[in-house]
Design an enzyme around this catalytic site. Structure first.
Site, PDB file in Angstrom:
ATOM      1  N   CYS A  46     -21.200 -12.725  17.574  1.00  0.00           N
ATOM      2  CA  CYS A  46     -22.140 -11.809  16.918  1.00  0.00           C
ATOM      3  C   CYS A  46     -23.396 -11.587  17.753  1.00  0.00           C
ATOM      4  O   CYS A  46     -24.082 -10.576  17.593  1.00  0.00           O
ATOM      5  CB  CYS A  46     -22.537 -12.352  15.550  1.00  0.00           C
ATOM      6  N   ARG A  73     -16.421 -36.234  21.774  1.00  0.00           N
ATOM      7  CA  ARG A  73     -16.215 -36.666  20.391  1.00  0.00           C
ATOM      8  C   ARG A  73     -14.730 -36.896  20.103  1.00  0.00           C
ATOM      9  O   ARG A  73     -14.287 -36.806  18.964  1.00  0.00           O
ATOM     10  CB  ARG A  73     -16.791 -35.629  19.438  1.00  0.00           C
ATOM     11  N   ASN A 310     -17.101 -20.168  10.003  1.00  0.00           N
ATOM     12  CA  ASN A 310     -17.644 -21.522  10.005  1.00  0.00           C
ATOM     13  C   ASN A 310     -17.404 -22.230   8.678  1.00  0.00           C
ATOM     14  O   ASN A 310     -17.089 -23.431   8.645  1.00  0.00           O
ATOM     15  CB  ASN A 310     -19.139 -21.478  10.333  1.00  0.00           C
TER      16      ASN A 310
END
Length: 457
Positions: A46, A73, A310
């Site tokens: 975006c 991670r 998200n």
């Protein structure tokens, strides 16, 4: 033994899902392998028009988390690796390393499909000529910037006047280009009703952007060097040194289709409230490749927005990681701008209401962003739709200057809550002259809509 989660797609939905699943389960409990065919992970598509336009100074500001951060991670993120086949029965995916060409199968216990959307690229003569650009990825943005720098002239044509089209028109204007926007519909911003789109049209013309409606493109014309030189419509030719395509996107579900997974009317994957693909207990999907429930019309829609992606990823990751979360649906809220003009909408347009068989009334009001006597008060127009019989709010569209766009959030909350326009008039909104008139413009529209509902019987 630990389970293996495979994620197809390394951007918003896919990596949000992987990260949330990792928060809930350690590497000893859940192995996570993610595939991304591009050069970047977890970035804001975006933001590309604002990077191209110079508001965002550097590309990497759009990257939320680099591949190395995910790997630190215990997420095995494999970049420049494309999944080419999905074997649902065998619980495995085939991938190809785009640098070496090597192929391999990877098994999974759980699968997340986050393949996003692909830009509509109409099959027109010359569409692949140098100087013609889409703006779907960071690589696309860099290619466009390079093209702007190398352009021999300063004429740009934008094909399509949706969100990307108007945002890119502003970006090109900032580079000193003479900008023409060619649009298939009569008015820009087809996500608005035509009367509100006309306000956008007038404002764009006032900013020096030539907007031509009812002008579908028929071909891209090239010069002797093979580069774009003009864009042709039935009404004429428009000289161009650079062309930007803003013709929209469709769900990227070719893998899912080939694997026999359920798709909806817009070719998006169909899921339940937990974002689990319908009929498949160990497969989830999210982001721009899925269809979601519209809470106002109660029908499935394709709404490709990073905010939704998200949220989908968080829901999926929670469920994969042993928790429970749901994504109940959307009301279709979106906001954009072109220069200082803000454009916002939520809920249904008149066309949408007719398609689902709703009888409605509409009202339009003109107001200001602040108390009229306070310096900087800017005009705005608010259009509101309400159900004729019940007064239930159906949709709101706003076009105005500074302070107009985010007012749509008031309506988005009201739509989600199923409020009537009469109930909205009692909302206790913040007021002070620098921020709003005594009656906020959205509430002025609600008051007028109450009268329209009563007059309609």
């Amino acid at each position: 033994m630990s389970e293996r989660l495979v994620v197809i797609g390394g951007d918003a939905a896919g990596m949000s899902a992987a990260s949330q699943a990792r928060r809930l389960k350690g590497a000893g409990e859940l192995e996570i392998v993610a595939f991304e065919r591009g050069h970047f992970s977890s970035y804001s598509a975006c933001g590309i028009p604002y990077w191209v336009g110079g508001d965002v100074p550097v590309r990497d500001a759009l990257i939320a988390r680099a591949p190395e951060e995910h790997r630190a991670r215990d997420i095995d993120l494999r970049m420049r690796t494309e999944v080419t086949e999905l074997d649902v029965a065998g619980q495995r995916v085939r991938s190809r390393d785009l640098e070496s060409g090597a192929e391999a199968w990877t098994g999974f216990d759980k699968l997340v499909i986050a393949t996003g959307a692909r830009p509509l690229r109409p099959p027109l003569p010359g569409i692949d000529a140098p100087g013609v650009h889409g703006v779907q990825t960071l690589d696309d943005g860099q290619a466009l910037l390079d093209s702007l720098s190398a352009a021999r002239g300063r004429r740009a044509v934008v094909v399509g006047a949706g969100y990307i089209g108007v945002e890119m028109a502003e970006a090109l204007l900032g580079h000193g280009f003479e900008v023409t926007v060619l649009n298939r519909s009569e008015q820009p911003m087809a996500t608005l009703d035509p009367d509100m789109g006309r306000l956008v049209h007038e404002a764009m013309d006032g900013l020096g952007i030539t907007t031509v409606g009812s002008s579908p493109v028929t071909k891209i014309l090239t010069g002797e060097d093979g580069r774009v030189r003009a864009v042709a419509t039935d009404g004429g030719e428009y000289p161009a040194d650079v062309v930007v395509l803003g013709t929209g996107v469709v769900p990227e579900t070719s893998l899912a289709r080939a694997a026999g997974l359920p798709l909806g009317a817009y070719d998006g994957l169909l899921t339940d409230l937990s974002m689990r693909v319908r009929g498949h207990g160990n497969i989830w999907a999210g982001g721009d490749c899925v269809e979601v429930l519209d809470l106002v019309s109660q029908r499935e829609r394709h709404v490709p927005l990073g905010t939704h992606a998200n949220k989908h990823g968080q829901v999926i990751g929670s469920n994969v990681g042993g928790g429970y979360a749901t994504f109940p649906g959307v009301v279709g809220t979106a906001v954009s701008k072109v220069c200082d003009l803000e454009i916002a909408r939520t809920g249904l347009r008149e066309k949408d209401a007719r398609e689902v068989g709703l009888q409605y009334v509409t009202v339009t009001v003109e107001s200001t962003s602040r108390a009229g006597y306070y310096p900087g008060a800017a005009p705005m127009t608010v259009k509101m739709l309400a159900e004729r019989r019940t007064g239930r709010l159906l949709g709101v569209q706003i076009v105005g200057r500074e302070g107009a766009g985010k007012r749509v959030d008031i309506a988005a909350v009201a739509l989600t809550a199923g409020m009537t326009v009469e109930a909205m008039t009692a909302l206790d909104l913040g007021y002070a002259p620098p921020f709003s008139p005594v009656w906020d413009p959205v509430l002025v529209a609600a008051r007028k809509a109450v009268g329209a509902v009563r007059a309609a019987g």
